[in-house]
Design an enzyme around this catalytic site. Structure first.
Site: not given
Ligand SMILES: CN(C)CCCNS(=O)(=O)c1cccc(Nc2nc(OCC3CCCCC3)c3[nH]cnc3n2)c1
Length: 282
Positions: A16-17, A20-22, A39, A144
């Protein structure tokens, strides 16, 4: 004693992304097909003290059970690769940073009702953490609070995420390591090298709500010295005029330079302006 999980108990769906942790990946737990995220944190380069900090932070995550805090589910240690996986609730709505970015791109603003909803949800999460000492635990400061650490579920309920991970990763607490990027939400007391306290989280909440309305932080600058000066002066433009004086006045109360003039998180949740405008979310 339930057997501990392993990475073989999950299927990785997609990355997904990264923070700072990984890296962060969306995963499916095989035993029930539940969609979660994990994560990944590499601990190979950590000292024994830092590893102990990581263990205590993860144990703390297990205790944070609140409807507006991202739910911790499991942790997996891959000792062959020195990687810790922290398994958490997947938030379908993504993160607030992406929502703010989309509004900027589309030339739109979020609704006032959404801002009040975020204010109530995040204040409730912070109240749970700040008041843990009353429940026999120790008070937890997020440290944070920022749009990239706020997630939304499928019903646009806010979930405060990445607790403690920032602190663990900034284990040397040096300014340089503490803030990757520009510390837009740093409070005046932090700028003056004073202790980070509950009111510093309240300041960050004010910065976050301001940015949700204005699509930019309350204090911006081209260098950290100028940013520090603006934060300590505490002057910022009103939020856009489509937002009410009530919302503007509440945010201004959270952004008082002197921390003792800011409301506690209990006082935020009892604030007449919040009860009048966001009472439906309380
Ligand atoms: C309605 N749509 C427009 C929404 C699209 C939504 N796309 S998506 O692809 O599912 C999507 C996109 C980003 C986040 C999430 N959900 C999510 N992300 C986490 O961390 C990732 C984050 C990514 C960026 C940097 C910092 C960490 C989480 N940590 C705990 N639970 C989490 N859940 C879902």
């Amino acid at each position: 004693m339930p057997s501990s999980s392993g990475i073989e108990d999950y299927d990785v769906i997609e990355q997904i992304g990264s923070g700072s942790y990984g890296t962060c990946s969306k995963v499916r737990r095989k035993r029930d097909n539940r969609i979660l995220v994990w994560k990944e944190m590499e601990y190979g380069g950590m000292t024994e003290t830092e590893k102990q900090m990581l263990v205590s932070e993860v144990n703390l995550l297990r205790e944070l059970r609140h409807e507006h805090i991202v739910r911790y589910h499991d942790r997996i240690i891959d000792r062959s690769r020195y990687v810790l996986y922290i398994v958490m609730e997947f938030c379908e709505g993504g993160d607030l940073s992406s929502i703010i970015g989309k509004c900027k791109r589309d030339g739109e603003f979020v609704s006032e009702d959404f801002v009040w909803k975020m204010c109530v949800h995040l204040s409730s999460a912070l109240q749970f953490c700040h008041n843990r000492c009353i429940r026999g635990g120790r008070s937890i400061l997020h440290r944070d609070l920022k749009p990239a650490n706020i997630f939304l579920d499928s019903e646009q309920n806010a979930k405060l995420g990445d607790f403690g991970l920032a602190r663990v990763l900034n284990h040397d607490n040096s300014f340089a390591r503490t803030f990757v990027g520009t510390p837009y939400y740093m409070s005046p007391e932090q700028m003056n090298c004073m202790t980070y306290n509950e009111k510093s989280d309240v300041w960050s909440l004010g910065c976050l709500l301001y940015e949700l309305c204005s699509l930019r932080p309350p204090f911006t600058a081209s260098n950290q010295k100028e940013l520090a000066s603006k934060i300590c002066k505490g002057k910022f433009p009103r939020i856009p005029h489509q937002f009410s004086d009530d919302l503007n006045n509440l945010i201004a109360a959270l952004l008082r330079v002197e921390d003792y003039k800011r409301p506690t998180i209990d006082q935020v949740l009892d604030h007449p302006l919040l009860i009048k405008n966001g009472g439906g979310y309380l």
